[in-house]
Design a protein around this motif. Structure first.
Motif, PDB file in Angstrom:
ATOM      1  N   ASP A   1      -8.832   3.751   8.553  1.00 42.22           N
ATOM      2  CA  ASP A   1      -8.475   5.176   8.505  1.00 42.22           C
ATOM      3  C   ASP A   1      -7.721   5.587   9.782  1.00 42.22           C
ATOM      4  O   ASP A   1      -6.625   6.175   9.731  1.00 42.22           O
TER       5      ASP A   1
ATOM      6  N   ASN B   1      -4.346   3.918  10.148  1.00 41.91           N
ATOM      7  CA  ASN B   1      -3.402   4.625   9.283  1.00 41.91           C
ATOM      8  C   ASN B   1      -2.857   5.886   9.980  1.00 41.91           C
ATOM      9  O   ASN B   1      -1.655   6.153   9.971  1.00 41.91           O
ATOM     10  N   THR B   2      -3.751   6.639  10.623  1.00 39.61           N
ATOM     11  CA  THR B   2      -3.333   7.869  11.319  1.00 39.61           C
ATOM     12  C   THR B   2      -2.360   7.528  12.449  1.00 39.61           C
ATOM     13  O   THR B   2      -1.333   8.195  12.628  1.00 39.61           O
TER      14      THR B   2
ATOM     15  N   LYS C   1       0.959   6.417  11.019  1.00 39.86           N
ATOM     16  CA  LYS C   1       1.712   7.572  10.501  1.00 39.86           C
ATOM     17  C   LYS C   1       2.357   8.355  11.634  1.00 39.86           C
ATOM     18  O   LYS C   1       3.417   8.941  11.489  1.00 39.86           O
TER      19      LYS C   1
ATOM     20  N   ARG D   1       6.778   2.684   6.641  1.00 39.94           N
ATOM     21  CA  ARG D   1       5.759   1.825   6.034  1.00 39.94           C
ATOM     22  C   ARG D   1       5.863   1.777   4.513  1.00 39.94           C
ATOM     23  O   ARG D   1       4.934   1.395   3.830  1.00 39.94           O
TER      24      ARG D   1
ATOM     25  N   VAL E   1      -0.919  -2.953   9.037  1.00 38.53           N
ATOM     26  CA  VAL E   1      -1.228  -1.680   8.372  1.00 38.53           C
ATOM     27  C   VAL E   1      -0.056  -1.273   7.482  1.00 38.53           C
ATOM     28  O   VAL E   1       1.041  -1.027   7.960  1.00 38.53           O
TER      29      VAL E   1
ATOM     30  N   PRO F   1       1.292   0.956   3.705  1.00 35.86           N
ATOM     31  CA  PRO F   1       1.341   2.369   3.312  1.00 35.86           C
ATOM     32  C   PRO F   1      -0.029   2.934   2.917  1.00 35.86           C
ATOM     33  O   PRO F   1      -0.967   2.189   2.634  1.00 35.86           O
ATOM     34  N   GLU F   2      -0.085   4.256   2.881  1.00 36.55           N
ATOM     35  CA  GLU F   2      -1.341   4.945   2.564  1.00 36.55           C
ATOM     36  C   GLU F   2      -1.523   5.024   1.048  1.00 36.55           C
ATOM     37  O   GLU F   2      -0.611   5.415   0.328  1.00 36.55           O
TER      38      GLU F   2
ATOM     39  N   PRO G   1      -5.321   3.012   4.035  1.00 37.44           N
ATOM     40  CA  PRO G   1      -4.047   2.286   3.970  1.00 37.44           C
ATOM     41  C   PRO G   1      -4.199   0.943   3.254  1.00 37.44           C
ATOM     42  O   PRO G   1      -5.306   0.424   3.118  1.00 37.44           O
TER      43      PRO G   1
END
Ligand SMILES: Nc1ncnc2c1ncn2[C@@H]1O[C@H](COP(=O)(O)OP(=O)(O)OP(=O)(O)O)[C@@H](O)[C@H]1O
Ligand SMILES: O=C(O)[C@@H](O)C(=O)CO
Length: 417
Positions: free
Chosen positions: A15, A18-19, A22, A239, A371, A373-374, A380
């Protein structure tokens, strides 16, 4: 490396990875603390530990080892990532780990902010809300390992540590009064400052304020504003494509959360599924053999094996067999089942539950995860570029829409999301 993260579980680590990704940070997630030195040029390293539910002394030791590796490899700022629902017991481990990291980094204080508004977790007046419910009325009071029965994060944290706990109210954050609150906290000897935040803008503001903090603690939301402090900014479309995997996929779920229960119900309607219950796990070899048999015989249909059960069933089974014993047995079974399924040719894995994901990911040895894409907020695609190459989706218990499993398996195939 600029930012080093210590995650207390695997889905939570994905999580926050992913942040950070991004927000433009070149991020790698590690399964446990790596042994060698950092080889690549990256902005952020996330070390995924499985320390949320272990004994506090063990959690502290593992977190300190991770912190030392991150600092030795250049991390200027350390983030201790825990759950946005503050999953912990009155004995720890958030308080003891935060205390040890403060001492290790010689930091005067650290923020404590589990807020993650995109997934409806907000902190106001020191209380944690999930949607419009207090944490303790959100379903988290029934968690199999860390039942959250008090929504006041200041009070919950005070049970876990001798350190003085302070508070940064929303009004002070928004009116530019945070520094004054920190100065007063330092004078009062407060070391852990529970920060209110109800929107992404609040979290970005907290990130900016924490620019010079050596240690920050929180959910993944707290990382939103950190990369820009180091001149790192999002790259549009970065991504969107990744080399996924078209080979067979399967789903394992050890999460008993309300969101996972809905996702299981949705997926079972139209896909092959098999439930393992407490009686099954008392004979782990038989459970693994029948689970594998089931997976292999439904290889091309995205089979699901789950232990997910209603709260009343979970607590009855725990009373009969012991909470830790059952959790350990389920986790061992899922980990061995995953390893055997990969040996049988599966290459896409969707796993629900942080503890369960930790057990499963560890079965593939220490490694670095790319990592991707979400899939849904906070989840992710992760690529384990080993032998064999695996595409993983490790879902936090309460994350994801009802059709998550089907979409995740599909997205792991790769290409544009
Ligand atoms: N039927 C069951 N009875 C008792 N314990 C169970 C059962 N099914 C799973 N468990 C255990 O409950 C724990 C669930 O924790 P896990 O972290 O995997 O899910 P979660 O808490 O929903 O996810 P997250 O931590 O990401 O929010 C695991 O240790 C699992 O082994
Ligand atoms: O913060 C969350 O809710 C998740 O990242 C998590 O840690 C679930 O295990």
């Amino acid at each position: 490396m600029k930012i080093g993260v210590i995650g207390d579980d695997f889905t939570g680590s994905g999580d926050i990875a992913n942040t950070l990704a991004k927000a433009g940070a070149r991020t790698v997630q590690y399964v446990g603390t790596p042994s060698g030195h950092l080889a690549d040029e990256i902005d952020a390293a996330v070390i995924a530990l499985k320390t949320r539910s272990v004994e506090a002394g063990d959690a502290v030791a593992q977190s300190l080892a991770a912190c030392r590796w991150l600092v030795a490899n250049g991390a200027e700022q350390i983030v201790f990532k825990y759950c946005s629902t503050f999953d912990s017991t009155p004995q720890g481990n958030i308080g003891p780990v935060a205390q040890a990291l403060l001492e290790e980094l010689d930091a005067p204080l650290a923020l404590v902010c589990p807020a993650f508004p995109a997934n409806r977790r907000t902190v106001y007046n020191g209380h944690l809300f999930v949607g419009d419910r207090l944490l303790s009325e959100s379903g988290m009071e029934n968690h199999p390992l860390t039942p959250m029965t008090d929504p006041d994060i200041r009070r919950w944290l005070s049970r876990q540590t001798q350190l003085k706990v302070g508070h940064l109210p929303l009004e002070s954050l928004r009116s530019g009064g945070a520094e004054a609150v920190f100065n007063l906290a330092k004078r009062n000897g407060e070391k852990l400052i529970v920060a209110d935040a109800i929107t992404d803008d609040d979290l970005i503001a907290l990130g900016k304020i924490a620019k010079t903090h050596r240690l920050i603690t929180g959910g993944s939301g707290i990382a939103m504003g950190l990369p820009s402090n180091f001149g790192i900014h999002p790259v549009i479309g970065d991504r969107q494509r990744f080399a996924g995997n078209n080979r067979p996929g399967f789903i394992l779920s050890g999460s008993c959360s309300s969101a996972t229960r809905r996702q299981i119900a949705a997926y079972r309607n139209g896909h092959p599924s098999m439930q393992l219950d407490a009686a099954d796990v008392l004979d782990p070899d038989a459970a693994i053999a029948s689970g594998l048999d089931f997976l292999v015989s439904h290889k091309d249909a995205g089979p699901l094996v789950y232990s997910t059960a209603e709260p009343s069933e979970v607590s009855a089974a725990q009373t009969r067999h012991g909470r830790e014993r059952l959790a350990g047995l389920f986790e061992t079974i899922f980990a061995e089942l995953a390893a055997k399924a990969v040996a049988a040719g599966f290459r896409r894995l969707v796993v629900a539950g942080g503890e369960t994901s930790g057990a499963v990911a560890s079965a593939f040895g220490a490694s670095a995860l790319e990592v991707g894409p979400e899939i849904d907020t906070g989840v992710p695609v992760l690529i384990l570029d080993g032998e064999p190459r695996l595409a993983l989706a490790l879902k936090s218990g309460n994350f994801g829409a009802d059709d998550f499993f089907e979409r995740a398996l599909d997205m792991l195939k790769g290409g544009a999301p």
